[in-house]
Write a protein that holds these residues in place. Structure first.
Motif, PDB file in Angstrom:
ATOM      1  N   ILE A  88       0.834  -1.206   0.000  1.00 19.88           N
ATOM      2  CA  ILE A  88       0.000   0.000   0.000  1.00 19.88           C
ATOM      3  C   ILE A  88       0.870   1.258   0.000  1.00 19.88           C
ATOM      4  O   ILE A  88       0.759   2.113  -0.883  1.00 19.88           O
ATOM      5  N   LEU A  89       1.795   1.344   0.981  1.00 22.23           N
ATOM      6  CA  LEU A  89       2.610   2.553   1.097  1.00 22.23           C
ATOM      7  C   LEU A  89       3.563   2.706  -0.093  1.00 22.23           C
ATOM      8  O   LEU A  89       3.746   3.804  -0.619  1.00 22.23           O
ATOM      9  N   GLY A  90       4.158   1.583  -0.518  1.00 22.49           N
ATOM     10  CA  GLY A  90       5.105   1.645  -1.631  1.00 22.49           C
ATOM     11  C   GLY A  90       4.429   2.114  -2.911  1.00 22.49           C
ATOM     12  O   GLY A  90       4.973   2.936  -3.656  1.00 22.49           O
ATOM     13  N   THR A  91       3.215   1.621  -3.177  1.00 27.93           N
ATOM     14  CA  THR A  91       2.498   2.018  -4.388  1.00 27.93           C
ATOM     15  C   THR A  91       2.092   3.484  -4.322  1.00 27.93           C
ATOM     16  O   THR A  91       2.259   4.225  -5.298  1.00 27.93           O
ATOM     17  N   LEU A  92       1.601   3.899  -3.164  1.00 23.22           N
ATOM     18  CA  LEU A  92       1.196   5.306  -3.021  1.00 23.22           C
ATOM     19  C   LEU A  92       2.400   6.233  -3.197  1.00 23.22           C
ATOM     20  O   LEU A  92       2.318   7.244  -3.905  1.00 23.22           O
ATOM     21  N   ALA A  93       3.520   5.861  -2.576  1.00 21.80           N
ATOM     22  CA  ALA A  93       4.721   6.697  -2.683  1.00 21.80           C
ATOM     23  C   ALA A  93       5.191   6.761  -4.129  1.00 21.80           C
ATOM     24  O   ALA A  93       5.513   7.834  -4.650  1.00 21.80           O
ATOM     25  N   ALA A  94       5.197   5.605  -4.801  1.00 24.71           N
ATOM     26  CA  ALA A  94       5.644   5.570  -6.194  1.00 24.71           C
ATOM     27  C   ALA A  94       4.728   6.434  -7.065  1.00 24.71           C
ATOM     28  O   ALA A  94       5.198   7.190  -7.921  1.00 24.71           O
ATOM     29  N   ALA A  95       3.426   6.349  -6.831  1.00 27.09           N
ATOM     30  CA  ALA A  95       2.473   7.133  -7.623  1.00 27.09           C
ATOM     31  C   ALA A  95       2.718   8.621  -7.419  1.00 27.09           C
ATOM     32  O   ALA A  95       2.720   9.402  -8.379  1.00 27.09           O
ATOM     33  N   ALA A  96       2.950   9.021  -6.166  1.00 27.12           N
ATOM     34  CA  ALA A  96       3.153  10.448  -5.884  1.00 27.12           C
ATOM     35  C   ALA A  96       4.427  10.959  -6.531  1.00 27.12           C
ATOM     36  O   ALA A  96       4.444  12.021  -7.157  1.00 27.12           O
ATOM     37  N   ILE A  97       5.513  10.169  -6.410  1.00 20.95           N
ATOM     38  CA  ILE A  97       6.801  10.614  -6.960  1.00 20.95           C
ATOM     39  C   ILE A  97       6.729  10.650  -8.487  1.00 20.95           C
ATOM     40  O   ILE A  97       7.266  11.541  -9.141  1.00 20.95           O
ATOM     41  N   TYR A  98       6.006   9.676  -9.077  1.00 22.16           N
ATOM     42  CA  TYR A  98       5.915   9.615 -10.534  1.00 22.16           C
ATOM     43  C   TYR A  98       5.044  10.741 -11.065  1.00 22.16           C
ATOM     44  O   TYR A  98       5.339  11.375 -12.066  1.00 22.16           O
ATOM     45  N   ARG A  99       3.970  11.020 -10.343  1.00 21.78           N
ATOM     46  CA  ARG A  99       2.926  11.884 -10.848  1.00 21.78           C
ATOM     47  C   ARG A  99       3.294  13.368 -10.765  1.00 21.78           C
ATOM     48  O   ARG A  99       3.076  14.140 -11.694  1.00 21.78           O
ATOM     49  N   SER A 100       3.855  13.787  -9.614  1.00 19.00           N
ATOM     50  CA  SER A 100       3.981  15.232  -9.421  1.00 19.00           C
ATOM     51  C   SER A 100       5.432  15.687  -9.412  1.00 19.00           C
ATOM     52  O   SER A 100       6.350  14.920  -9.150  1.00 19.00           O
ATOM     53  N   ARG A 101       5.583  16.929  -9.740  1.00 17.51           N
ATOM     54  CA  ARG A 101       6.892  17.584  -9.672  1.00 17.51           C
ATOM     55  C   ARG A 101       6.821  18.585  -8.535  1.00 17.51           C
ATOM     56  O   ARG A 101       6.021  19.500  -8.573  1.00 17.51           O
ATOM     57  N   PHE A 102       7.613  18.381  -7.494  1.00 18.99           N
ATOM     58  CA  PHE A 102       7.600  19.352  -6.404  1.00 18.99           C
ATOM     59  C   PHE A 102       8.993  19.503  -5.850  1.00 18.99           C
ATOM     60  O   PHE A 102       9.877  18.674  -6.114  1.00 18.99           O
ATOM     61  N   GLY A 104      12.077  19.148  -3.675  1.00 23.78           N
ATOM     62  CA  GLY A 104      12.519  18.102  -2.770  1.00 23.78           C
ATOM     63  C   GLY A 104      12.062  16.717  -3.186  1.00 23.78           C
ATOM     64  O   GLY A 104      12.134  15.770  -2.413  1.00 23.78           O
ATOM     65  N   ARG A 105      11.596  16.586  -4.441  1.00 23.35           N
ATOM     66  CA  ARG A 105      11.091  15.304  -4.918  1.00 23.35           C
ATOM     67  C   ARG A 105      12.195  14.247  -4.948  1.00 23.35           C
ATOM     68  O   ARG A 105      12.016  13.121  -4.487  1.00 23.35           O
ATOM     69  N   GLU A 106      13.359  14.633  -5.472  1.00 23.48           N
ATOM     70  CA  GLU A 106      14.474  13.689  -5.564  1.00 23.48           C
ATOM     71  C   GLU A 106      14.955  13.287  -4.171  1.00 23.48           C
ATOM     72  O   GLU A 106      15.280  12.131  -3.921  1.00 23.48           O
ATOM     73  N   ALA A 107      14.996  14.269  -3.267  1.00 26.25           N
ATOM     74  CA  ALA A 107      15.424  13.999  -1.894  1.00 26.25           C
ATOM     75  C   ALA A 107      14.469  13.009  -1.236  1.00 26.25           C
ATOM     76  O   ALA A 107      14.880  12.068  -0.563  1.00 26.25           O
ATOM     77  N   LEU A 108      13.187  13.205  -1.485  1.00 22.38           N
ATOM     78  CA  LEU A 108      12.179  12.324  -0.901  1.00 22.38           C
ATOM     79  C   LEU A 108      12.341  10.905  -1.441  1.00 22.38           C
ATOM     80  O   LEU A 108      12.269   9.923  -0.696  1.00 22.38           O
ATOM     81  N   SER A 109      12.587  10.820  -2.748  1.00 27.52           N
ATOM     82  CA  SER A 109      12.782   9.527  -3.380  1.00 27.52           C
ATOM     83  C   SER A 109      13.961   8.806  -2.715  1.00 27.52           C
ATOM     84  O   SER A 109      13.898   7.612  -2.418  1.00 27.52           O
ATOM     85  N   LEU A 110      15.032   9.553  -2.453  1.00 29.11           N
ATOM     86  CA  LEU A 110      16.213   8.981  -1.814  1.00 29.11           C
ATOM     87  C   LEU A 110      15.877   8.512  -0.397  1.00 29.11           C
ATOM     88  O   LEU A 110      16.300   7.446   0.039  1.00 29.11           O
TER      89      LEU A 110
END
Lengths: 275, 350
Positions: A88-102, A104-110
């Protein structure tokens, strides 16, 4: 002279390199063979080679042991719950990182990926002290939380890789044709990421099932199967029972990893066209 | 008000800014119900953004967009009576062609039998009735394009949006699809809004064209008006080939220094000193470049006293050798004054 392997374009590896490669693979896998072999050992105190005789009785003994069943049950429940949270969390996180540009996005991904790179001992100690500070008693759930930290990563990695190969216009097309958000997820997004979820989930399950370090630090009195094995090894009683359990663990973790490998490999070939 | 008088789509002073970039910068237009309307412009001119605003994938920063007289503010894409054919087709790779086409009905919970029947009708219309069981990956580019079209039309939208749908096809197929698309639009009788950067495509298919440049409309008109009477230097340069004459050079020919354009095929080549008919503009110069194009030839004439004009002349009596031999010859150029198109100020198109 004329028949000297003209069709072969790549150079052949020298014999020494081949032998070294074989030796390396043997070094990695022969111990596994010994584990399996000594599960059938008739001698219950010491491991001599060759074993004095072979028997199936340890499987029966293991079957009768209450403590094994308890540990196995705990391990399966922890792995299932950790995998579910990770999905659940992994899919939601992946969707958010893929979908939006904000920002600190790269930092969050890391930050999401970091727990798998972090040594388990660090994850374990930091969780342990965090639980202490927050006055949370150790329980089934503290183990699950500990495992979820790295399980989320494998699901996230698998799903975001799939998202990146999926054209976003598919989602827009679905909405354009009259599907609301839920329908779009069900009919378009989910089928696209299904095998990635399955592969990520299996890897997460296997990771959780044989985890020792984080579990040691986040479990109270309970022991998961790997912890049980660790404590059993120092007691020289019915040693082959430990091997029987080890054989079982190999089977339970090896099969999902193998399946995950085949699942993702297959979609690599078919996901390309049709965009 | 009579229904047909309500515009299919109406933009009133619409803006869409992305940070500092004004992708759409104060655009107003009305699209008549049932017309084939093209949005033509170079990449980055805001044409795709306009389409996305109509579809509902994007919201305007300011301004009003109406679809058939109804506001679009806060209306999600799945509640708008428009459908889109995407540039990359956006077919669902995990579904069969039939399921792709029936998708719009499936999510609206139309009965299964009706879904099948109508999807089959659509596939017949785009001549793919026997391909229903295939996956999109098993189709050619042109076939995928037709599936995308059938899928977008199955909900019987009142407006169909097409985002450079022929861009990925090769030339022959593109020309064939242009004709089929136009025929299809007449057959189904709904409004088509067609985004393209290909001026020839826009001229061939459209009832009206809006020429976009850096987020603004340069001109709206029929293909004839756009080609014959370009309003700005940008339109003159972007749609077809044009000679642009400004300042002193314009003054030497017309007596006024208002900038104007003239199409190369309107200019005739003649011997120097040949008398020109009444009402003609004339200029003399030397041919310093010739390209033989088969049906026609293109001459670049350096005018006496500066400037140059491109002339395109049909090869009525001239052979390829004669065309080539004309290089370096002195000529007199003449054209009907009425073909001069005065231009508003602006940057010339590419």
């Amino acid at each position: 002279m004329r028949f000297r392997r003209k069709e072969r374009l790549e150079p052949r590896a020298p014999l020494g390199l081949k032998l070294a490669a074989i030796a390396g693979l043997l070094f990695l896998h022969v111990p596994l063979g010994f584990i399996i072999l000594y599960a059938f050992n008739t001698d219950d105190k010491s491991f001599r080679f060759p074993p004095p005789g072979l028997t199936l009785k340890w499987f029966a003994v293991a079957w009768e042991r209450e403590d094994i069943w308890e540990s196995l049950g705990l391990s399966l429940r922890v792995a299932t719950m950790a995998t579910l949270i990770a999905l659940i969390l992994g899919t939601l996180a992946a969707a958010a990182i893929y979908r939006s540009r904000f920002f600190g996005r790269e930092a969050l991904s890391l930050l999401i990926i970091l727990p798998i790179a972090l040594p388990g001992i660090i994850t374990g100690i930091s969780l342990r002290s965090a639980f202490h500070l927050a006055n949370i008693p150790f329980s089934f759930w503290t183990i699950v939380i500990g495992h979820a930290t790295f399980c989320v990563v494998v699901v996230y990695n698998n799903v975001i890789a799939r998202f990146r190969r999926t054209a976003y216009s598919q989602i827009e097309a679905s909405m354009d044709l009259g599907a609301n958000g839920f329908q779009t997820f069900r009919y378009v997004v989910l089928p696209n990421i299904a095998t990635a979820l399955l592969a990520g989930g299996m890897l997460a399950f296997a990771l959780s099932f044989d985890e020792v370090i984080v579990t040691t630090l986040t479990a109270g009195q309970q022991s998961t199967l790997p912890i049980w094995m660790l404590t059993e090894l120092v007691r020289p009683r019915q040693r082959p029972v430990t091997n029987v359990v080890a054989v079982f663990v190999i089977a339970v973790t090896f099969i999902p990893i193998l399946m995950a490998y085949y699942l993702t490999r297959e979609t690599h070939e078919t996901a390309g066209p049709g965009r | 008000m009579v229904e047909s008088e309500v515009p299919a789509v109406s933009f009133t002073n619409v803006h869409r800014h992305f940070g500092m970039v004004r992708a759409v910068d104060g655009v107003s237009f009305d699209i008549v119900d049932g017309e084939f309307f093209s949005i033509l412009g170079p990449s980055g001119s805001g044409k795709t953004t306009c389409l996305r605003l109509i579809a509902g994938f994007d919201q305007p920063t300011a301004g009003r967009i109406m679809i058939h007289g109804q506001t679009t503010r806060g209306v999600p894409p799945y509640e708008r009576d428009v459908n889109t054919v995407f540039q990359d087709y956006a077919l669902f790779p995990h579904m069969t062609v039939m399921d792709n086409v029936a998708y719009g009905l499936m999510v609206k919970k139309v009965a299964k039998a009706d879904q099948r029947r109508r999807a089959l009708e659509m596939l017949e219309m785009v001549k793919l009735a026997d391909m229903g069981g295939r996956k999109p990956a098993q189709l050619s580019g042109g076939q995928r394009q037709r599936v995308a079209l059938a899928r977008a039309l199955i909900n019987r939208p009142r407006v169909l949006l097409l985002d450079e749908p022929l861009g990925a096809l090769d030339l022959k197929l593109r020309q064939q699809m242009q004709i089929e698309l136009k025929a299809l639009q007449r057959q189904v009788g709904i409004t088509f809004i067609y985004v393209t950067h290909d001026q020839e495509e826009a001229l061939i298919m459209s009832d009206r064209i809006a020429v976009f440049n850096v987020g603004r409309i340069e001109q709206i008109g029929t293909p004839g008006e756009i080609y014959e009477r370009p309003a700005t230097a940008f339109v003159a340069g972007f749609v077809g080939v044009s000679n642009l004459l400004t300042g002193e050079i314009a003054a030497r020919i017309t007596g006024s220094n208002t900038a104007f354009s003239v199409r190369p095929e309107k200019i005739r080549l003649a011997e120097p000193g040949n008398p020109a008919p009444e009402g003609s503009c004339t200029a003399e110069g030397e041919i310093h470049n010739v390209v033989y194009l088969g049906a026609a030839s293109r001459y670049v004439v350096a005018l006496d006293g500066g400037g140059e004009l491109i002339v395109i002349e049909q090869n009525l009596n001239k052979s390829a050798a004669q065309v080539a031999a004309s290089l370096g010859q002195r000529v007199r150029l003449a054209w009907d004054r009425r073909h001069n198109q005065p231009l508003a100020d602006g940057e010339p198109g590419p």
